[in-house]
Write a protein that holds these residues in place. Structure first.
Motif, PDB file in Angstrom:
ATOM      1  N   VAL A 174       0.856  -1.192   0.000  1.00 49.58           N
ATOM      2  CA  VAL A 174       0.000   0.000   0.000  1.00 49.58           C
ATOM      3  C   VAL A 174       0.890   1.238   0.000  1.00 49.58           C
ATOM      4  O   VAL A 174       1.841   1.326   0.789  1.00 49.58           O
ATOM      5  CB  VAL A 174      -0.890   0.015   1.262  1.00 49.58           C
ATOM      6  N   ALA A 176       0.372   5.217   0.544  1.00 47.84           N
ATOM      7  CA  ALA A 176      -0.661   6.166   0.964  1.00 47.84           C
ATOM      8  C   ALA A 176      -0.065   7.551   1.157  1.00 47.84           C
ATOM      9  O   ALA A 176       1.090   7.697   1.542  1.00 47.84           O
ATOM     10  CB  ALA A 176      -1.277   5.691   2.276  1.00 47.84           C
ATOM     11  N   ASP A 177      -0.880   8.579   0.877  1.00 47.24           N
ATOM     12  CA  ASP A 177      -0.504   9.962   1.177  1.00 47.24           C
ATOM     13  C   ASP A 177      -1.327  10.336   2.398  1.00 47.24           C
ATOM     14  O   ASP A 177      -2.556  10.422   2.313  1.00 47.24           O
ATOM     15  CB  ASP A 177      -0.848  10.888   0.012  1.00 47.24           C
ATOM     16  N   ALA A 178      -0.660  10.542   3.512  1.00 50.92           N
ATOM     17  CA  ALA A 178      -1.410  10.631   4.760  1.00 50.92           C
ATOM     18  C   ALA A 178      -0.892  11.753   5.645  1.00 50.92           C
ATOM     19  O   ALA A 178       0.267  12.174   5.524  1.00 50.92           O
ATOM     20  CB  ALA A 178      -1.305   9.301   5.501  1.00 50.92           C
ATOM     21  N   VAL A 230      -8.047   0.456  -0.903  1.00 51.92           N
ATOM     22  CA  VAL A 230      -7.375   0.579   0.396  1.00 51.92           C
ATOM     23  C   VAL A 230      -8.300   1.401   1.298  1.00 51.92           C
ATOM     24  O   VAL A 230      -8.715   2.501   0.927  1.00 51.92           O
ATOM     25  CB  VAL A 230      -6.025   1.313   0.246  1.00 51.92           C
ATOM     26  N   GLU A 232      -9.312   3.282   5.127  1.00 52.02           N
ATOM     27  CA  GLU A 232      -8.665   3.932   6.288  1.00 52.02           C
ATOM     28  C   GLU A 232      -8.370   2.904   7.364  1.00 52.02           C
ATOM     29  O   GLU A 232      -7.345   2.947   8.032  1.00 52.02           O
ATOM     30  CB  GLU A 232      -9.577   5.025   6.850  1.00 52.02           C
ATOM     31  N   VAL A 235      -5.186   1.080   6.731  1.00 55.87           N
ATOM     32  CA  VAL A 235      -4.007   1.910   7.014  1.00 55.87           C
ATOM     33  C   VAL A 235      -3.799   2.041   8.524  1.00 55.87           C
ATOM     34  O   VAL A 235      -2.683   1.891   9.032  1.00 55.87           O
ATOM     35  CB  VAL A 235      -4.160   3.303   6.346  1.00 55.87           C
ATOM     36  N   LEU A 252      -6.380  10.558   5.658  1.00 51.52           N
ATOM     37  CA  LEU A 252      -5.861   9.837   4.498  1.00 51.52           C
ATOM     38  C   LEU A 252      -6.280  10.605   3.249  1.00 51.52           C
ATOM     39  O   LEU A 252      -7.466  10.799   2.993  1.00 51.52           O
ATOM     40  CB  LEU A 252      -6.464   8.425   4.472  1.00 51.52           C
ATOM     41  N   TYR A 254      -4.997   9.949  -0.030  1.00 52.86           N
ATOM     42  CA  TYR A 254      -5.083   9.067  -1.199  1.00 52.86           C
ATOM     43  C   TYR A 254      -4.324   7.800  -0.889  1.00 52.86           C
ATOM     44  O   TYR A 254      -3.336   7.831  -0.152  1.00 52.86           O
ATOM     45  CB  TYR A 254      -4.446   9.772  -2.406  1.00 52.86           C
ATOM     46  N   ALA A 255      -4.758   6.672  -1.432  1.00 57.66           N
ATOM     47  CA  ALA A 255      -3.994   5.433  -1.242  1.00 57.66           C
ATOM     48  C   ALA A 255      -4.204   4.512  -2.423  1.00 57.66           C
ATOM     49  O   ALA A 255      -5.281   4.500  -3.027  1.00 57.66           O
ATOM     50  CB  ALA A 255      -4.431   4.736   0.041  1.00 57.66           C
ATOM     51  N   ARG A 256      -3.171   3.777  -2.781  1.00 56.92           N
ATOM     52  CA  ARG A 256      -3.247   2.829  -3.895  1.00 56.92           C
ATOM     53  C   ARG A 256      -2.380   1.625  -3.565  1.00 56.92           C
ATOM     54  O   ARG A 256      -1.535   1.697  -2.668  1.00 56.92           O
ATOM     55  CB  ARG A 256      -2.766   3.495  -5.186  1.00 56.92           C
TER      56      ARG A 256
END
Ligand SMILES: Cc1cc2nc3c(=O)[nH]c(=O)nc-3n(C[C@H](O)[C@H](O)[C@H](O)COP(=O)(O)OP(=O)(O)OC[C@H]3O[C@@H](n4cnc5c(N)ncnc54)[C@H](O)[C@@H]3O)c2cc1C
Length: 481
Positions: A174, A176-178, A230, A232, A235, A252, A254-256
């Protein structure tokens, strides 16, 4: 011809190339299928060789002035590489991809070049004189050369039927931009006993100006098919598994899921069509190399296309793009594969892998090992195969940024021309027939130890030392005027 060069794709590779062509005085169309630039970053860091190349265009200072771009330390497979300040005069910087793209778009626009948006390439045909490109909206454009900078799922690559050998992905993690609480206190990579791991890097700020982190979560819980969204919850659970309560998710963005697929096109040149950036090579984002490699493809190709369009390119100059950049890309794929094994990317906890990592970590205590790895990751170790590499250690390598007194070598390259460093003033007559392509410099301050060298517009030394520069001038800069 509608334009000299059509660049398909306005990501970091296409934008960098557009700037190189602008400098070379070549008419360029930059087309992208997206209606507007994405406001999400994939890449988060710029390597020393890319920083150098930007400095050689006068773009480094203005880029760094766009915000806070902290200096970072390198790593190899998550093993920190504490590098002395003498290792790279321009050390790795955190500059998110959106900042780079926005910066280039503004810079190009200020010079009258704007990406044509909503322009999706759908077909192409080439003949002896040029390439005819067909767009999804029915428009057609004729150009001398076409460059595919259209990313990992390149339409151009498919249309060419270009071989793209390599390995399919076998597992995912994963990315993620968090927004995180407590992330400052942890090292970039952290593992736990059952094979789960997390990596953390700065990623600029979100649109509200709040600090963002790139968080990568790997291990058995996270290796799911790419199409599984993905959540929350996943994560939060992933953070908890690795950090306990030390690091908390605040938001969160964005996540991929990303895979470990690894491929490189067999040929970077197909007649009048060239592949660059992710269109030519894909691999795991380990050590911040993908965008940097694509931008280096662009620096390599730009002046060569410029020479071809301006009519002074020596016969085989355009072929040197593949000859130089394919090995450079292959070296990146190789180091990424080694990293993914050593860092146990898939979280297998295989005792053989752990033992190899332990020994490798020990070896990185040796300055020579750190230096070699830093060279790989930074792009500084790239040495292009060119005549003269056996005669002089500088040939094929990035030119040292000597301070000559009146100017630094990087500053001299800002014109986009080659540079002949002539400290003894011995080559005034010899170099005169190339003066429209190569700037001869004999203004060297007192006490500056500079040896004669010829530097290509992309900043690589193509001749140095004693002897006659004429063969190299002819080889790289064509027939004398
Ligand atoms: C999670 C993650 C983290 C990463 N971190 C780093 C890092 O720290 N450092 C680093 O160097 N790299 C990193 N990378 C890799 C980096 O993001 C890519 O290598 C980089 O974006 C490649 O740039 P590009 O311009 O070649 O392609 P892209 O950025 O993919 O741009 C391609 C462009 O082409 C356009 N396009 C596609 N098809 C068409 C068509 N048919 N017609 C017209 N336009 C088209 C697209 O809209 C897009 O704008 C990371 C990648 C990921 C996924």
């Amino acid at each position: 011809m509608d334009t000299d060069v059509l660049i398909v794709g306005a990501g970091p590779t296409g934008l960098t190339l557009a700037n190189e062509l602008l400098l070379a005085g070549v008419s360029t169309v930059l087309a992208d299928r997206l209606p507007q630039r994405s406001d999400l970053s994939r890449a988060g860091g710029v390597q020393p060789r890319t920083l150098e190349a930007l400095d050689q265009r006068g773009l480094l200072e203005p880029l760094l002035a766009t915000g806070e771009h902290p200096v970072g330390n390198g790593h190899f497979a998550g093993i920190p590489l504490p590098l002395g300040s003498d290792e790279h005069p321009l050390p790795w910087r955190s500059v998110p991809q959106v900042v780079i793209e926005g910066f280039f778009e503004e810079h190009l626009a200020a010079h009258g070049l704007r990406a044509r948006r909503n322009h999706e390439l759908a077909g192409l045909a080439q003949d002896g004189d040029g390439v005819t490109a067909a767009f999804a909206d029915g428009t057609v454009l004729r150009c001398r050369y076409l460059v595919a900078a259209d990313g990992a799922h390149s339409t151009v690559r498919s249309l060419l039927g270009a071989a793209f050998p390599g390995q399919a992905g076998t597992s995912t993690v994963v990315a993620a931009d968090a927004r995180l609480d407590g992330a400052d206190a942890v090292l970039s990579h952290t593992w736990n006993e059952d094979g789960h791991w997390a990596a953390l890097f700065p990623l600029g700020t979100d649109p509200q100006g709040r600090p963002l982190r790139r968080l990568v979560l790997g291990g058995p819980d996270h290796s799911l098919p790419r199409e599984v969204p993905v959540t929350e919850e996943e994560v939060r659970r992933g953070l908890d598994t690795v950090f306990g309560t030390r690091v908390r998710l605040l938001g969160l963005r964005y996540a991929r899921r990303i895979t470990n697929a690894s491929r490189q096109v067999a040929e970077y040149r197909h007649g009048r069509v060239f592949l660059a950036g992710d269109a030519a090579h894909v691999h795991l984002p380990l050590g911040a190399q993908g965008m940097n490699t694509g931008m280096q493809d662009a620096f390599n190709l730009g002046w060569k296309l410029g020479a071809a369009v301006q009519g002074w390119a020596p016969k085989d100059l355009l072929d040197t793009y593949h000859a130089e950049r394919h090995p450079a890309g292959a070296a990146v794929l190789r180091n990424v594969r080694a990293q993914s094994l050593l860092m146990d990317w898939a979280g297998t906890r295989d005792p053989e892998v752990l033992a190899a990592r332990e020994i490798f970590t020990d070896l990185t205590g040796l300055p020579e090992v750190r230096h070699r790895l830093a060279g790989l990751m930074s792009g500084m170790a790239v040495r292009y195969p060119m005549p003269g590499t056996e005669d002089h250690p500088l040939v094929g390598r990035p030119a040292p940024d000597l301070d000559l007194g009146p100017a630094r070598v990087h500053e001299l390259l800002r014109s986009g021309h080659g540079v002949l460093l002539d400290p003894a003033g011995a080559f005034a007559r010899t170099a005169a027939p190339w003066s429209d392509r190569v700037e001869r410099v004999d203004r060297v301050g007192q006490g500056v130890a500079a040896e004669p060298m010829l530097v290509r517009p992309d900043g690589y030394v193509c001749w140095a030392g004693a002897g006659d520069p004429v063969p190299a001038l002819g080889h790289w800069f064509g027939e004398p005027r």
